[in-house]
Design an enzyme around this catalytic site. Structure first.
Site, PDB file in Angstrom:
ATOM      1  N   CYS A 104       0.845  -1.190   0.000  1.00 41.62           N
ATOM      2  CA  CYS A 104       0.000   0.000   0.000  1.00 41.62           C
ATOM      3  C   CYS A 104       0.885   1.248   0.000  1.00 41.62           C
ATOM      4  O   CYS A 104       2.067   1.201   0.381  1.00 41.62           O
ATOM      5  CB  CYS A 104      -0.896   0.024   1.232  1.00 41.62           C
ATOM      6  N   GLU A 106       0.896   3.759   1.954  1.00 42.86           N
ATOM      7  CA  GLU A 106       1.399   4.155   3.269  1.00 42.86           C
ATOM      8  C   GLU A 106       2.716   3.457   3.607  1.00 42.86           C
ATOM      9  O   GLU A 106       3.636   4.056   4.165  1.00 42.86           O
ATOM     10  CB  GLU A 106       0.364   3.836   4.360  1.00 42.86           C
ATOM     11  N   ARG A 132     -10.669  11.193  -5.303  1.00 42.07           N
ATOM     12  CA  ARG A 132     -11.402  10.314  -4.380  1.00 42.07           C
ATOM     13  C   ARG A 132     -11.221  10.701  -2.926  1.00 42.07           C
ATOM     14  O   ARG A 132     -11.941  10.224  -2.052  1.00 42.07           O
ATOM     15  CB  ARG A 132     -10.973   8.864  -4.594  1.00 42.07           C
ATOM     16  N   TRP A 177       3.225  -7.009  17.870  1.00 41.15           N
ATOM     17  CA  TRP A 177       4.128  -8.073  17.474  1.00 41.15           C
ATOM     18  C   TRP A 177       5.559  -7.692  17.810  1.00 41.15           C
ATOM     19  O   TRP A 177       5.975  -6.550  17.649  1.00 41.15           O
ATOM     20  CB  TRP A 177       4.010  -8.324  15.979  1.00 41.15           C
TER      21      TRP A 177
END
Length: 305
Positions: A104, A106, A132, A177
């Site tokens: 992605c 990001e 968008r 994690w």
């Protein structure tokens, strides 16, 4: 718009059908007659500040300049993202779609920031191509944010308009994690570092030893206000270093009015050298800009006035 009838002979009414844009919740409400519920917005959500609006604009410009999809077509690059580091530098990236799971936008922006020396991140946003607007991060991105940058802010769309939200608040009661496995719930993840404890003053890690030794007892800031009293000096190393301190004086002045004494308290020699140093942090700085000269002392050490 056409209509379709589901389950012939059943009491389900005909409903408007618009496959490309119809969200599942909207479809469920049309089928069941359920009223729209109020959308949950985390308590850390706040309106965007000027820096965050600039970040949104950078993401928009990036994808508008580099998308490979037409207004009604698919493409490999359809989303742009921008991330702001703790020192207010901004880095951009675009997504790389692939059926195997290309990154992605990001994550591309975060990788770009790291490659250019940024270690701690302040805020991130993604924007879709062709107007968008702001796009909320996917689940994988949210988990990445919580693992590596839980106190980073994420700009998301809400019914009230764009809002800045703590990354940890986008994954309620999540675990982090680590190489050793999943950690337990850490309540500190849900504390905004800007409000949990004394105010933060952020520094490039190259100033750490000068501050620790007392060679640097002032910092000059543009549009980065401080307040008198206890403070946390946060050095954006990896991991970051935090020194407790007290802000003892704040003087407002023009860049052109900075003095040799100001420079010497920052470990420099002349006012000209100080102004040149400031230009490296604020490239658009002008002599007529007003800055804050902040005097501080590390806990148990007295700083120079």
């Amino acid at each position: 718009m056409t209509t379709i009838s589901l389950n012939q002979g059943s009491p389900v009414p005909e409903i408007p059908w618009s496959p490309p844009r119809l969200a599942w919740n909207d479809l469920r409400r049309l089928l069941t007659g359920e009223k729209g519920e109020e959308v949950y917005v985390p308590s850390s959500a706040r309106a965007l500040d000027d820096d965050e609006r600039e970040l949104v604009e950078l993401a928009r410009r990036t994808i508008d300049a580099h998308t490979d999809a037409g207004p009604d077509g698919d493409g490999i690059h359809t989303v742009g993202a921008a991330v702001m580091a703790a020192d207010y530098r901004m880095f951009a990236g675009v997504n790389l779609y692939h059926f195997t799971g290309g990154p992605c936008a990001e994550l591309v922006a975060l990788g770009s920031a790291r490659a250019q020396g940024a270690r701690q991140m302040r805020c991130i946003v993604a924007v879709g191509n062709h107007g968008r607007g702001i796009i909320g991060p996917c689940g994988r991105d949210r988990q990445v944010f919580v693992v590596y940058y839980p106190t980073m802010r994420v700009i998301v769309p809400t019914p009230a308009g764009p809002r800045s939200v703590l990354a940890a608040d986008l994954m309620p009661l999540t675990q982090r994690w680590t190489p050793e496995g999943m950690s337990g719930l850490d309540p500190s993840l849900y504390q905004d570092p800007e409000t949990a404890g004394p105010p933060i003053i952020r520094f490039n890690p190259r100033y750490l030893e000068a501050v620790r030794s007392g060679a640097k007892t002032k910092t000059t800031r543009l549009r980065d206000p401080a307040q008198l009293g206890p403070a946390r000096l946060v050095f954006e190393s990896d991991p970051e270093v935090v020194l407790p301190a007290d802000v003892t004086d704040i003087r407002h002045c023009l860049v052109s009015d900075l003095t040799h004494q100001d420079a010497q308290a920052e470990g420099l020699t002349t006012a000209t050298e100080l102004r040149e140093c400031l230009k490296s942090h604020y490239p658009d700085l002008a002599g007529t800009d007003e800055v804050d000269v902040i005097t501080f002392q590390i806990a148990h050490k007295t700083g120079a006035a």
